[in-house]
Design a protein around this motif. Structure first.
Motif, short mmCIF file in Angstrom:
data_model
loop_
_atom_site.label_atom_id
_atom_site.label_comp_id
_atom_site.label_asym_id
_atom_site.label_seq_id
_atom_site.Cartn_x
_atom_site.Cartn_y
_atom_site.Cartn_z
N GLU A 87 0.86 -1.18 0.00
CA GLU A 87 0.00 0.00 0.00
C GLU A 87 0.89 1.23 0.00
OE1 GLU A 87 -3.31 2.30 2.78
OE2 GLU A 87 -2.89 0.18 3.11
N VAL A 116 -3.52 0.24 -3.00
CA VAL A 116 -3.10 -1.13 -2.75
C VAL A 116 -2.86 -1.81 -4.09
CG1 VAL A 116 -3.75 -3.36 -1.77
CG2 VAL A 116 -4.38 -1.25 -0.59
N TYR A 128 1.77 -5.93 2.95
CA TYR A 128 0.85 -6.86 3.60
C TYR A 128 1.41 -8.27 3.70
CZ TYR A 128 -2.79 -3.28 2.86
OH TYR A 128 -3.53 -2.12 2.86
N THR A 129 2.33 -8.62 2.83
CA THR A 129 2.81 -10.00 2.76
C THR A 129 4.32 -10.10 2.98
OG1 THR A 129 2.89 -9.72 0.36
CG2 THR A 129 0.94 -10.77 1.26
N THR A 138 -2.91 -12.99 5.95
CA THR A 138 -3.22 -11.73 6.60
C THR A 138 -4.58 -11.83 7.28
OG1 THR A 138 -4.23 -10.85 4.57
CG2 THR A 138 -1.90 -10.37 4.95
N GLU A 178 -8.14 -10.08 8.22
CA GLU A 178 -9.09 -9.06 7.79
C GLU A 178 -10.27 -9.08 8.76
OE1 GLU A 178 -8.29 -7.18 5.27
OE2 GLU A 178 -6.63 -8.37 4.44
N SER A 196 -5.09 -11.60 0.39
CA SER A 196 -5.53 -10.30 0.90
C SER A 196 -5.80 -9.33 -0.24
CB SER A 196 -4.47 -9.71 1.84
OG SER A 196 -3.23 -9.57 1.17
#
Length: 298
Positions: free
Chosen positions: A148, A153, A189-190, A196, A198, A256
């Motif tokens: 992001e 994103v 995120y990874t 992940t 949520e 994600s």
């Protein structure tokens, strides 16, 4: 007779060597006075030999540095090596000219202002290249990572020396300058793993059966595609809101990038289940009181 033959051979050698020297010294002058540069065929041949030798040495060095790398890292390193080749060739040319007796201070002085101007103009470009080198060396970013940047994103599909390309959730390509990965705050995120967490938040009316709400939310998560069974989804009773009891359904996924679609599907299912079980999702309510102003009697 032998002495005469030897003398003739020496004369021929001297003539040949003299012709070669004369050929190699053939050229022209650039500039005037002591600072002039005499470009000759011999100097040009010397530069050609130096460049050829440097090329073989650079290829050998690149082989040594990349022989244990995988194909992807080799491709990235080749981009860096191409950039550094220009600097190495520039140094080799200057050193060769200096070794040939040419005063290179004139060249350096004449190009100093140009280099300063280029340095200022290409400052951001150099930052991007340094960022690309940093990304490749410390492996802080990989193809397939979800990042992001500036609120966007995207899934990274290509990492180059100057820029990184990512595909956004609305199927658009965003080109990210590499200096942002070392100067700005970037969410990866990874970075640690593909999994992940949520969450989907929902409010129910006061007086609702909170145990039933929790059960419904857990059942929705269990029946949803792309939601992992392990780690197990869980429900939190977040807060007593102004108009509702606030819950959050927390779940884990390996995709994600598809998070918005997963959450949308979960919300559809929650709405259906709540209707079937008479669980109300309230809307904000306000009480409005009207006061009639009476005129004072005269």
């Amino acid at each position: 007779m032998q002495d005469g033959t030897e003398d003739i051979k020496e004369i021929i050698k001297e003539d040949i060597w003299g012709s070669i020297k004369e050929f190699l010294n053939y050229g022209f002058h650039l500039g005037e006075g002591e600072k002039s540069i005499h470009l000759t065929i011999g100097l040009l041949l010397l530069l050609a030999v130096a460049i050829v030798v440097t090329t073989f040495l650079l290829r050998w060095l690149r082989y040594l540095l990349t022989r244990k790398m995988d194909a992807e890292d080799k491709r990235k390193f080749s981009s860096i090596f191409k950039f550094t080749n220009y600097l190495v060739y520039l140094v080799v040319v200057l050193v060769t000219l200096s070794a040939a007796g040419i005063d290179i201070t004139l060249i350096i002085t004449a190009s100093a202002a140009l280099f300063v101007g280029l340095g200022l103009a290409l400052q951001v470009l150099f930052q991007d290249i340094l960022g690309g080198i940093w990304i490749i060396v410390d492996k802080s970013l990989q193809v397939g990572d979800i990042v992001e940047v500036d609120g966007k994103v995207g899934k990274v599909f290509e990492i180059k020396l100057r820029t990184t390309r990512a595909l956004t959730r609305d199927d658009k390509v965003v080109v990210i300058p590499n200096h942002k990965f070392i100067s700005d705050i970037v969410f990866n995120y990874t970075q640690n793993h593909r999994t992940t967490m949520e969450k989907v938040q929902v409010g129910v009316a006061y007086g609702s059966d909170v145990e039933l709400v929790t059960q419904i939310l857990e059942e929705v998560a269990a029946g949803q595609h792309l939601v992992l069974r392990e780690p197990k989804p869980f429900v939190l009773f977040d807060d007593f809101g102004d108009s509702a009891l606030m819950f959050s359904l927390n779940f884990f996924t390996n995709d994600s990038f598809a998070g918005p679609r997963i959450k949308s599907a979960i919300r559809y299912k929650i709405n259906t289940k709540f209707k079937e079980n008479n669980v109300t999702i309230p809307f904000p309510q306000r009480d409005v009181h009207l006061f009639q102003h009476q005129k004072p009697q005269e």
